[in-house]
Enzyme design. Structure first.
Site, PDB file in Angstrom:
ATOM      1  N   ASP A 178      -7.023  -5.096  12.249  1.00 17.58           N
ATOM      2  CA  ASP A 178      -7.375  -4.108  11.227  1.00 17.58           C
ATOM      3  C   ASP A 178      -8.267  -3.040  11.866  1.00 17.58           C
ATOM      4  O   ASP A 178      -9.348  -3.335  12.362  1.00 17.58           O
ATOM      5  CB  ASP A 178      -8.108  -4.822  10.080  1.00 17.58           C
ATOM      6  CG  ASP A 178      -8.231  -3.962   8.841  1.00 17.58           C
ATOM      7  OD1 ASP A 178      -7.734  -4.387   7.788  1.00 17.58           O
ATOM      8  OD2 ASP A 178      -8.840  -2.878   8.933  1.00 17.58           O
ATOM      9  N   ASP A 182      -3.030   0.992   9.027  1.00 20.62           N
ATOM     10  CA  ASP A 182      -4.166   0.539   9.835  1.00 20.62           C
ATOM     11  C   ASP A 182      -4.260  -0.970   9.953  1.00 20.62           C
ATOM     12  O   ASP A 182      -5.320  -1.484  10.275  1.00 20.62           O
ATOM     13  CB  ASP A 182      -5.466   1.096   9.251  1.00 20.62           C
ATOM     14  CG  ASP A 182      -5.756   0.552   7.863  1.00 20.62           C
ATOM     15  OD1 ASP A 182      -4.829   0.043   7.223  1.00 20.62           O
ATOM     16  OD2 ASP A 182      -6.927   0.627   7.440  1.00 20.62           O
ATOM     17  N   GLU A 183      -3.173  -1.683   9.699  1.00 20.90           N
ATOM     18  CA  GLU A 183      -3.259  -3.124   9.902  1.00 20.90           C
ATOM     19  C   GLU A 183      -1.912  -3.749  10.192  1.00 20.90           C
ATOM     20  O   GLU A 183      -0.866  -3.231   9.809  1.00 20.90           O
ATOM     21  CB  GLU A 183      -3.926  -3.826   8.713  1.00 20.90           C
ATOM     22  CG  GLU A 183      -3.264  -3.611   7.396  1.00 20.90           C
ATOM     23  CD  GLU A 183      -3.999  -4.374   6.287  1.00 20.90           C
ATOM     24  OE1 GLU A 183      -3.929  -5.616   6.274  1.00 20.90           O
ATOM     25  OE2 GLU A 183      -4.633  -3.724   5.443  1.00 20.90           O
TER      26      GLU A 183
END
Length: 338
Positions: free
Chosen positions: A10, A108-109
């Site tokens: 993350d 974003d992960e």
DNA sequence: TCTGGGGTCCTAGGACCC
DNA sequence: TCTGGGGTCCTAGGACCC
């Protein structure tokens, strides 16, 4: 022999970090990204830098609230294409790692599936490789399934590593509120509390059949599993197939005239049609948010799947006509389902 | 605190068919 | 005349996540 692990990667304050990378003068300052970058407009915070968070600014907060909490913050417009590029760089770096399966969860992960005897060492390697490729920092959660890896990340922020498995699940999570679980929101937490289920340990000990009556035949038992930290163990690297694509717009000034609502819906339908990327729409849905905030949806299955902008616009107009009220409108949306 | 925009999945009721 | 149970599709809304 190496054991299978799930890692959840993350990026730290991803959107703000991308903005700071191209504006080095912003390092360490309170930076708030969201909307068109004008905190006097309707819009919410997409990401706040850690300096901005110290002033109580959070994702999802109205920009108008954020500017009251920190008048000196730097407000920037969301630049989605830039985040697409940065995200692709991160995912490429992850896929370049030897022996990993990558399941992308958003800008974003991502989850990584990897066989290793030393997941902490592997996590540190992941962080180093992502930083080398993109100059972005990330946190890594280590788990024996996706649920635990995902929750572990929260304990590793920022830029750290944390391991959560069946071995320490109840020691770490047992006394925390059910809301701390990935998949339990405010509404469900409230329902559970009404049943006397306040903590993760409470939920883990609950009767699945009893919860089925409250939450539904699938959701009830599923939530008991959540409380026990049980979830999917296999990371799935097959490419994502989108189920739908849509666009919506909140107006800076409410639309009082239904003719304007019609025009906006037709325009959104044409935009969506132009973004179908060869996937014909089978259904079309229209969302209308009335003043002050009542949201209604209508949808229809198309006579035949289509890529045609005129057909989609006409269908959306037909769906809009079925809305019974004609009050002032603050948002409209059009969504195509495949 | 006057509340974005992009999605996913589940639920429940009714229609319809056999 | 009154009536069953199962399956599937459609639709609206709820809840959640990033």
């Amino acid at each position: 022999m190496a054991a299978p692990w799930v890692l959840h990667v993350d990026l730290d304050q991803f959107i703000a970090a991308v903005e700071v990378l191209r504006r080095p003068g912003l390092v360490g300052l309170p930076v708030v990204v969201g909307g068109r970058g004008d905190p006097t407009e309707r819009g919410v915070v997409a990401t706040a830098s850690y300096a901005a968070r110290e002033h109580g600014i959070r994702s999802g907060m109205p920009l108008r609230t954020a500017v009251k909490r920190c008048p000196d913050a730097v407000f920037l417009p969301a630049d989605n294409p830039a985040y697409d590029v940065a995200s692709a760089g991160v995912m490429d770096a992850l896929r370049a790692l030897p022996g990993v399966v990558v399941e992308v969860m958003g800008w974003d992960e991502a989850f990584l599936g990897v066989d290793t005897d030393d997941p902490e060492a592997f996590a540190a390697h992941v962080q180093a490789q992502v930083y080398a490729a993109t100059s972005l920092r990330c946190t890594v959660g280590i788990g024996d399934n996706l649920l635990r890896a995902k929750i572990a990340t929260g304990f590793g922020k920022p830029a750290g590593v944390f391991r959560l498995t069946r071995g320490n699940w109840f020691a770490v999570m047992g006394d925390r509120p059910t809301r701390a679980l990935w998949g339990v929101g405010v509404k469900t937490a409230r329902k559970l509390a009404d049943r006397g289920l306040h903590t993760v340990a409470d939920l883990a000990a609950a009767d699945p059949a009893a919860l089925a009556a409250d939450l539904g035949p699938a959701r009830g038992p599923y939530h008991v599993q959540l409380g026990r930290g049980i979830g999917r163990e296999r990371v799935d690297g097959t490419p994502w197939v989108p189920r739908s694509h849509g666009r919506e717009t909140t107006f800076q000034a409410d639309l009082e005239d239904w003719a304007d609502v019609r025009t906006e819906v037709a325009g959104l339908a044409r935009t969506v049609a132009g973004e179908l990327a060869g996937r014909p729409a089978r259904r079309v849905g229209v969302t209308v948010r009335f003043v002050p905030f009542t949201t209604r949806t209508r949808s229809a299955t198309l006579p035949a799947p289509t890529l045609d902008a005129d057909v989609l616009a006409a269908a959306a107009a037909g769906v809009l006509d079925r809305f019974p009220t004609r009050r002032a409108v603050r948002l409209v949306g059009v969504r195509a389902e495949f």
